[in-house]
Design a protein around this motif. Structure first.
Motif, PDB file in Angstrom:
ATOM      1  N   PHE A 126      11.587  -0.762   1.363  1.00  0.00           N
ATOM      2  CA  PHE A 126      11.332   0.608   0.974  1.00  0.00           C
ATOM      3  C   PHE A 126      11.157   1.466   2.218  1.00  0.00           C
ATOM      4  CE2 PHE A 126       9.550  -1.948  -2.519  1.00  0.00           C
ATOM      5  CZ  PHE A 126      10.387  -1.508  -3.524  1.00  0.00           C
ATOM      6  N   PRO A 127      11.560   2.729   2.140  1.00  0.00           N
ATOM      7  CA  PRO A 127      11.346   3.617   3.278  1.00  0.00           C
ATOM      8  C   PRO A 127       9.856   3.849   3.514  1.00  0.00           C
ATOM      9  CG  PRO A 127      12.246   4.833   1.414  1.00  0.00           C
ATOM     10  CD  PRO A 127      12.229   3.384   1.027  1.00  0.00           C
ATOM     11  N   HIS A 128       9.510   4.206   4.722  1.00  0.00           N
ATOM     12  CA  HIS A 128       8.113   4.455   5.078  1.00  0.00           C
ATOM     13  C   HIS A 128       7.499   5.504   4.156  1.00  0.00           C
ATOM     14  CE1 HIS A 128       4.552   4.690   7.493  1.00  0.00           C
ATOM     15  NE2 HIS A 128       4.692   5.996   7.563  1.00  0.00           N
ATOM     16  N   GLY A 129       6.329   5.206   3.632  1.00  0.00           N
ATOM     17  CA  GLY A 129       5.611   6.134   2.781  1.00  0.00           C
ATOM     18  C   GLY A 129       5.956   6.027   1.308  1.00  0.00           C
ATOM     19  N   PHE A 130       6.837   5.099   0.955  1.00  0.00           N
ATOM     20  CA  PHE A 130       7.208   4.912  -0.449  1.00  0.00           C
ATOM     21  C   PHE A 130       5.962   4.491  -1.223  1.00  0.00           C
ATOM     22  CE2 PHE A 130      10.659   4.503  -3.418  1.00  0.00           C
ATOM     23  CZ  PHE A 130      10.204   3.598  -4.360  1.00  0.00           C
ATOM     24  N   PRO A 131       5.715   5.049  -2.415  1.00  0.00           N
ATOM     25  CA  PRO A 131       4.471   4.755  -3.143  1.00  0.00           C
ATOM     26  C   PRO A 131       4.203   3.262  -3.354  1.00  0.00           C
ATOM     27  CG  PRO A 131       5.607   6.570  -4.189  1.00  0.00           C
ATOM     28  CD  PRO A 131       6.525   6.039  -3.110  1.00  0.00           C
ATOM     29  N   ALA A 132       5.243   2.449  -3.580  1.00  0.00           N
ATOM     30  CA  ALA A 132       5.022   1.024  -3.815  1.00  0.00           C
ATOM     31  C   ALA A 132       4.576   0.296  -2.556  1.00  0.00           C
ATOM     32  CB  ALA A 132       6.311   0.391  -4.343  1.00  0.00           C
ATOM     33  N   GLU A 133       4.742   0.934  -1.404  1.00  0.00           N
ATOM     34  CA  GLU A 133       4.379   0.324  -0.129  1.00  0.00           C
ATOM     35  C   GLU A 133       2.873   0.403   0.141  1.00  0.00           C
ATOM     36  OE1 GLU A 133       5.952   0.989   4.356  1.00  0.00           O
ATOM     37  OE2 GLU A 133       5.433   2.789   3.255  1.00  0.00           O
ATOM     38  N   ARG A 134       2.221   1.354  -0.455  1.00  0.00           N
ATOM     39  CA  ARG A 134       0.805   1.581  -0.179  1.00  0.00           C
ATOM     40  C   ARG A 134      -0.060   0.420  -0.680  1.00  0.00           C
ATOM     41  NH1 ARG A 134       1.620   7.312  -2.561  1.00  0.00           N
ATOM     42  NH2 ARG A 134       2.792   8.221  -0.872  1.00  0.00           N
ATOM     43  N   ASN A 135      -1.058   0.098   0.090  1.00  0.00           N
ATOM     44  CA  ASN A 135      -2.045  -0.917  -0.261  1.00  0.00           C
ATOM     45  C   ASN A 135      -1.443  -2.304  -0.470  1.00  0.00           C
ATOM     46  OD1 ASN A 135      -4.079   1.084  -0.266  1.00  0.00           O
ATOM     47  ND2 ASN A 135      -3.543   1.627  -2.364  1.00  0.00           N
ATOM     48  N   LEU A 136      -0.397  -2.631   0.255  1.00  0.00           N
ATOM     49  CA  LEU A 136       0.189  -3.964   0.142  1.00  0.00           C
ATOM     50  C   LEU A 136      -0.335  -4.857   1.254  1.00  0.00           C
ATOM     51  CD1 LEU A 136       3.943  -3.243  -0.675  1.00  0.00           C
ATOM     52  CD2 LEU A 136       2.117  -3.871  -2.235  1.00  0.00           C
ATOM     53  N   SER A 137      -0.481  -6.107   0.947  1.00  0.00           N
ATOM     54  CA  SER A 137      -0.829  -7.108   1.944  1.00  0.00           C
ATOM     55  C   SER A 137      -0.062  -8.371   1.600  1.00  0.00           C
ATOM     56  CB  SER A 137      -2.335  -7.374   1.942  1.00  0.00           C
ATOM     57  OG  SER A 137      -2.703  -8.058   0.762  1.00  0.00           O
ATOM     58  N   SER A 138      -0.075  -9.346   2.488  1.00  0.00           N
ATOM     59  CA  SER A 138       0.677 -10.578   2.246  1.00  0.00           C
ATOM     60  C   SER A 138       0.107 -11.373   1.076  1.00  0.00           C
ATOM     61  CB  SER A 138       0.711 -11.430   3.509  1.00  0.00           C
ATOM     62  OG  SER A 138      -0.608 -11.762   3.883  1.00  0.00           O
ATOM     63  N   SER A 139      -1.137 -11.140   0.704  1.00  0.00           N
ATOM     64  CA  SER A 139      -1.741 -11.879  -0.403  1.00  0.00           C
ATOM     65  C   SER A 139      -1.696 -11.103  -1.720  1.00  0.00           C
ATOM     66  CB  SER A 139      -3.190 -12.225  -0.065  1.00  0.00           C
ATOM     67  OG  SER A 139      -3.939 -11.042   0.090  1.00  0.00           O
ATOM     68  N   PHE A 140      -1.094  -9.937  -1.701  1.00  0.00           N
ATOM     69  CA  PHE A 140      -1.071  -9.092  -2.889  1.00  0.00           C
ATOM     70  C   PHE A 140       0.381  -8.794  -3.254  1.00  0.00           C
ATOM     71  CE2 PHE A 140      -0.927  -4.820  -4.801  1.00  0.00           C
ATOM     72  CZ  PHE A 140      -1.780  -5.004  -5.875  1.00  0.00           C
ATOM     73  N   SER A 141       0.740  -9.058  -4.489  1.00  0.00           N
ATOM     74  CA  SER A 141       2.094  -8.704  -4.932  1.00  0.00           C
ATOM     75  C   SER A 141       1.981  -7.591  -5.959  1.00  0.00           C
ATOM     76  CB  SER A 141       2.812  -9.914  -5.513  1.00  0.00           C
ATOM     77  OG  SER A 141       2.132 -10.394  -6.638  1.00  0.00           O
ATOM     78  N   ARG A 142       2.992  -6.779  -6.017  1.00  0.00           N
ATOM     79  CA  ARG A 142       2.973  -5.622  -6.897  1.00  0.00           C
ATOM     80  C   ARG A 142       4.237  -5.636  -7.745  1.00  0.00           C
ATOM     81  NH1 ARG A 142       1.440   0.492  -5.854  1.00  0.00           N
ATOM     82  NH2 ARG A 142      -0.539  -0.525  -5.692  1.00  0.00           N
ATOM     83  N   LEU A 143       4.107  -5.273  -8.994  1.00  0.00           N
ATOM     84  CA  LEU A 143       5.229  -5.171  -9.904  1.00  0.00           C
ATOM     85  C   LEU A 143       5.945  -3.852  -9.652  1.00  0.00           C
ATOM     86  CD1 LEU A 143       6.780  -6.239 -12.378  1.00  0.00           C
ATOM     87  CD2 LEU A 143       5.125  -5.023 -13.795  1.00  0.00           C
ATOM     88  N   ILE A 144       7.240  -3.930  -9.420  1.00  0.00           N
ATOM     89  CA  ILE A 144       8.042  -2.730  -9.207  1.00  0.00           C
ATOM     90  C   ILE A 144       9.011  -2.627 -10.372  1.00  0.00           C
ATOM     91  CG2 ILE A 144       9.700  -1.574  -7.710  1.00  0.00           C
ATOM     92  CD1 ILE A 144       8.382  -3.146  -5.394  1.00  0.00           C
ATOM     93  N   LEU A 145       8.896  -1.574 -11.154  1.00  0.00           N
ATOM     94  CA  LEU A 145       9.747  -1.381 -12.323  1.00  0.00           C
ATOM     95  C   LEU A 145      11.093  -0.811 -11.905  1.00  0.00           C
ATOM     96  CD1 LEU A 145       7.104   0.120 -14.751  1.00  0.00           C
ATOM     97  CD2 LEU A 145       7.881  -2.237 -14.589  1.00  0.00           C
ATOM     98  N   LEU A 146      12.141  -1.343 -12.493  1.00  0.00           N
ATOM     99  CA  LEU A 146      13.493  -0.851 -12.257  1.00  0.00           C
ATOM    100  C   LEU A 146      14.035  -0.355 -13.594  1.00  0.00           C
ATOM    101  CD1 LEU A 146      14.774  -3.807 -10.057  1.00  0.00           C
ATOM    102  CD2 LEU A 146      13.946  -1.587  -9.276  1.00  0.00           C
ATOM    103  N   PRO A 147      13.899   0.944 -13.871  1.00  0.00           N
ATOM    104  CA  PRO A 147      14.351   1.460 -15.160  1.00  0.00           C
ATOM    105  C   PRO A 147      15.857   1.325 -15.321  1.00  0.00           C
ATOM    106  CG  PRO A 147      13.762   3.259 -13.695  1.00  0.00           C
ATOM    107  CD  PRO A 147      13.383   1.987 -13.005  1.00  0.00           C
ATOM    108  N   ASN A 148      16.286   1.075 -16.547  1.00  0.00           N
ATOM    109  CA  ASN A 148      17.702   0.942 -16.883  1.00  0.00           C
ATOM    110  C   ASN A 148      18.383  -0.205 -16.127  1.00  0.00           C
ATOM    111  OD1 ASN A 148      17.470   3.201 -18.566  1.00  0.00           O
ATOM    112  ND2 ASN A 148      17.796   4.548 -16.826  1.00  0.00           N
ATOM    113  N   TYR A 149      17.633  -1.228 -15.784  1.00  0.00           N
ATOM    114  CA  TYR A 149      18.176  -2.370 -15.045  1.00  0.00           C
ATOM    115  C   TYR A 149      18.583  -3.450 -16.036  1.00  0.00           C
ATOM    116  CZ  TYR A 149      18.465  -6.280 -11.805  1.00  0.00           C
ATOM    117  OH  TYR A 149      18.897  -7.344 -11.073  1.00  0.00           O
TER     118      TYR A 149
END
Length: 71
Positions: free
Chosen positions: A2-25
Motif C-alpha cells: 500500500f502507498p504511504h499513509g494508506f488507512p490499512a497501513e496504520r497501526n500494523l505490526s508483525s504480530s497483528f494482521s488486518r482484514l482488507i476487504l476487496l469489494p466486487n472481487y
C-alpha cells in the motif's frame, strides 16, 4: 503493498494482521489472474464461459492488469 499513509497501513505490526476487504472481487477470477501473472500456463484454461470471462475482465480493469491478459 500500500502507498504511504494508506488507512490499512496504520497501526500494523508483525504480530497483528488486518482484514482488507476487496469489494466486487471474484475469487475464481483472482485465482485465474494470479495464474496468468505467474506464468502458470498449464493451469490456465483455454476456454472460459461468458460469466467467467466477464469476471476476469472486470477484475483486470479494476486492478489495471488488462495488459497481462492480452492475447
Amino acid at each position: 503493498m500500500f502507498p504511504h499513509g494508506f488507512p490499512a497501513e496504520r497501526n500494523l505490526s508483525s504480530s497483528f494482521s488486518r482484514l482488507i476487504l476487496l469489494p466486487n472481487y471474484d475469487p475464481p477470477a483472482g485465482t485465474l489472474l494470479c495464474k496468468i501473472l505467474h506464468f502458470r500456463t498449464p493451469e490456465i484454461p483455454t476456454e472460459l464461459d461468458v460469466a467467467s470471462l466477464t469476471n476476469l475482465a472486470v477484475l483486470c480493469d479494476n486492478y489495471d492488469r488488462t495488459g497481462a491478459v492480452k492475447p
